[in-house]
Scaffold this active site. Structure first.
Site, mmCIF file in Angstrom:
data_model
loop_
_atom_site.group_PDB
_atom_site.id
_atom_site.type_symbol
_atom_site.label_atom_id
_atom_site.label_comp_id
_atom_site.label_asym_id
_atom_site.label_seq_id
_atom_site.Cartn_x
_atom_site.Cartn_y
_atom_site.Cartn_z
ATOM 1 N N ASN A 152 40.324 48.433 42.387
ATOM 2 C CA ASN A 152 39.434 47.469 41.724
ATOM 3 C C ASN A 152 38.715 48.044 40.493
ATOM 4 O O ASN A 152 38.123 47.294 39.711
ATOM 5 C CB ASN A 152 38.424 46.871 42.717
ATOM 6 C CG ASN A 152 39.036 45.878 43.683
ATOM 7 O OD1 ASN A 152 38.600 45.750 44.829
ATOM 8 N ND2 ASN A 152 40.057 45.131 43.264
ATOM 9 N N ASP B 223 38.885 37.733 49.834
ATOM 10 C CA ASP B 223 39.564 37.488 48.552
ATOM 11 C C ASP B 223 39.322 36.053 48.088
ATOM 12 O O ASP B 223 39.063 35.167 48.896
ATOM 13 C CB ASP B 223 41.073 37.758 48.719
ATOM 14 C CG ASP B 223 41.763 37.979 47.381
ATOM 15 O OD1 ASP B 223 41.067 38.259 46.377
ATOM 16 O OD2 ASP B 223 43.003 37.874 47.327
HETATM 17 C C1 IPE Z 1 41.795 43.185 47.839
HETATM 18 O O1 IPE Z 1 41.696 42.127 46.968
HETATM 19 C C2 IPE Z 1 40.597 44.102 47.689
HETATM 20 C C3 IPE Z 1 39.358 43.586 48.216
HETATM 21 C C4 IPE Z 1 39.192 42.461 48.884
HETATM 22 C C5 IPE Z 1 38.213 44.425 48.004
HETATM 23 P P1 IPE Z 1 42.334 42.167 45.510
HETATM 24 O O2 IPE Z 1 42.064 40.837 44.904
HETATM 25 O O3 IPE Z 1 41.867 43.357 44.756
HETATM 26 O O4 IPE Z 1 43.892 42.358 45.847
HETATM 27 P P2 IPE Z 1 45.177 41.992 45.020
HETATM 28 O O5 IPE Z 1 44.956 42.509 43.627
HETATM 29 O O6 IPE Z 1 45.304 40.504 45.044
HETATM 30 O O7 IPE Z 1 46.291 42.654 45.752
HETATM 31 C C1 IPE Z 2 37.563 39.295 46.051
HETATM 32 O O1 IPE Z 2 37.753 38.284 45.134
HETATM 33 C C2 IPE Z 2 36.472 40.267 45.630
HETATM 34 C C3 IPE Z 2 36.943 41.628 45.321
HETATM 35 C C4 IPE Z 2 38.179 42.025 45.364
HETATM 36 C C5 IPE Z 2 35.957 42.600 44.949
HETATM 37 P P1 IPE Z 2 38.589 38.465 43.809
HETATM 38 O O2 IPE Z 2 37.670 38.896 42.718
HETATM 39 O O3 IPE Z 2 39.771 39.345 44.030
HETATM 40 O O4 IPE Z 2 39.059 36.964 43.556
HETATM 41 P P2 IPE Z 2 40.457 36.457 42.994
HETATM 42 O O5 IPE Z 2 41.531 37.083 43.805
HETATM 43 O O6 IPE Z 2 40.508 36.878 41.549
HETATM 44 O O7 IPE Z 2 40.390 34.967 43.150
HETATM 45 MG MG MG Z 3 41.704 38.978 44.556
#
Ligand code: IPE
Ligand code: IPE
Ligand code: MG
Length: 262
Positions: free
Chosen positions: A85, A37
Site C-alpha cells: 500500500n 476492501d
Molecule cells: C488489500 O487491499 C490490503 C488491505 C485491505 C489493507 P488492496 O486494495 O490493497 O488489494 P489489491 O490491490 O486489490 O490486491
Molecule cells: C481498502 O480500501 C483500504 C486499504 C487498502 C487501506 P481501498 O482503498 O483498497 O479501496 P478500493 O479497493 O480502491 O475500492
Molecule cells: Mg482495494
C-alpha cells in the site's frame, strides 16, 4: 459471550436479531480475518475523494471489533495496510495513518471496557515514530486484557512475514531437523494464536492480496460485494452462518456426503 448478550445490543425485530438466532454459538470460528476492501470504490460511487471512504470505514472497524467481541470470537485480525500500500499517493498514505491514530485515540476506552487485547502484526519499523508510539501505548494498555484478541495488520505482507519467521528461526539456533510446521508457526507474528477459520473479504475481489499466507491454509473464505464502509454486524453474522454450513474436509472425505458445500 452469547446470544442473549448479543440480543441486548440489537433491536428485537432487526435483521441482526434474526441472524443472531441462526448462529450456533458453540461452533464459532476461533479466528476471523478480514480484508477490509472497497473504501475507494465506496467514495467514488458517491463522487467523494478516496479518503472519505477510509474515514467512513472507521465506523465499520468500530462496529466489527465490538460485534466480534460480543459474539465471542477469540481472535479478530483486520488488514489495515499492506506492504504494497506504500505504492499509493503520499497524501492517501498520510490520511490513512492519521485515521489510524484518530481511531486509537477514540477507541482505546472501548477496547479497555470490552476487555479486548490489541496487537499489531506486520513490520512497524517503516511507520512514523508518532504512529509507532501510539500503537505501542495501545498494546501496553490492553496487554493484560483476557477477552478477544484484536490484531491489526499494519505494513503487513504475508511473504515478508514468512521471510521474517525464517530469519528468526535461523537466529534462534534451532537445528534444521528440529524445524517442523508447528515450530515454524511459533516464529510468525501470530505465534500462539489459532489460524483463521474464516477469512472475509469485502468489495468482491477474489484474491488474498498477500494476507496471512501461511495461516489461511484451511480458512473458509467468504467474499461479499458490500464495500467496507457499509460492512456491519449483520454481514459478520451472515459470514459466520455461511461458515457454519461449510463441510470442512481438510483433505479427507466428507463426513456428510449428502451436503453440498456453498
Ligand atoms: C488489500 O487491499 C490490503 C488491505 C485491505 C489493507 P488492496 O486494495 O490493497 O488489494 P489489491 O490491490 O486489490 O490486491
Ligand atoms: C481498502 O480500501 C483500504 C486499504 C487498502 C487501506 P481501498 O482503498 O483498497 O479501496 P478500493 O479497493 O480502491 O475500492
Ligand atoms: Mg482495494
Amino acid at each position: 459471550m452469547s446470544l442473549s448478550d448479543l440480543l441486548t445490543h440489537v433491536a428485537p425485530d432487526s435483521p441482526e436479531a434474526a441472524l443472531a438466532r441462526q448462529v450456533d454459538f458453540a461452533r464459532l470460528p476461533k479466528h476471523v480475518a478480514v480484508i477490509m476492501d472497497g473504501n475507494g470504490r465506496w467514495a467514488a460511487e458517491r463522487h467523494l475523494p478516496r479518503v472519505e471512504g477510509h474515514r467512513a470505514g472507521i465506523e465499520s472497524v468500530r462496529d466489527t471489533v465490538e460485534s466480534s467481541a460480543r459474539i465471542g470470537i477469540g481472535v479478530l485480525t483486520l488488514y489495515a495496510f499492506s506492504v504494497e500500500n506504500w505504492k499509493r499517493p503520499e497524501t492517501e498514505v498520510m490520511a490513512l495513518m492519521g485515521l489510524l491514530r484518530q481511531y486509537l485515540r477514540s477507541e482505546l476506552k472501548t477496547l479497555l471496557k470490552n476487555n479486548i487485547r490489541f496487537t499489531v502484526i506486520g513490520q512497524p519499523d517503516r511507520l512514523s515514530r508518532e504512529v509507532r508510539e501510539e500503537l505501542q501505548a495501545a498494546e501496553a494498555r490492553t496487554a493484560g486484557n483476557t477477552g478477544m484478541q484484536f490484531n491489526i495488520a499494519l505494513n503487513y505482507g504475508g511473504r515478508a512475514e514468512i521471510v521474517d519467521a525464517a530469519k528468526r528461526a535461523i537466529r534462534s539456533g534451532l537445528p534444521a531437523d528440529a524445524l517442523d510446521q508447528e515450530t515454524f508457526a511459533s516464529f510468525l507474528y501470530t505465534a500462539g494464536q489459532p489460524d483463521p477459520d474464516l477469512m472475509i473479504r469485502t468489495s468482491g475481489e477474489m484474491r488474498v492480496s498477500n494476507f496471512l499466507l501461511w495461516q489461511i491454509a484451511y480458512a473458509e473464505i467468504w467474499v461479499t460485494e458490500t464495500r467496507w464502509p457499509d460492512f456491519r454486524c449483520r454481514h459478520l453474522l451472515e459470514a459466520i452462518i455461511s461458515f457454519q454450513k461449510r463441510d470442512r474436509r481438510y483433505g479427507a472425505v466428507s463426513s456428510h456426503p449428502a451436503t453440498v458445500s456453498r
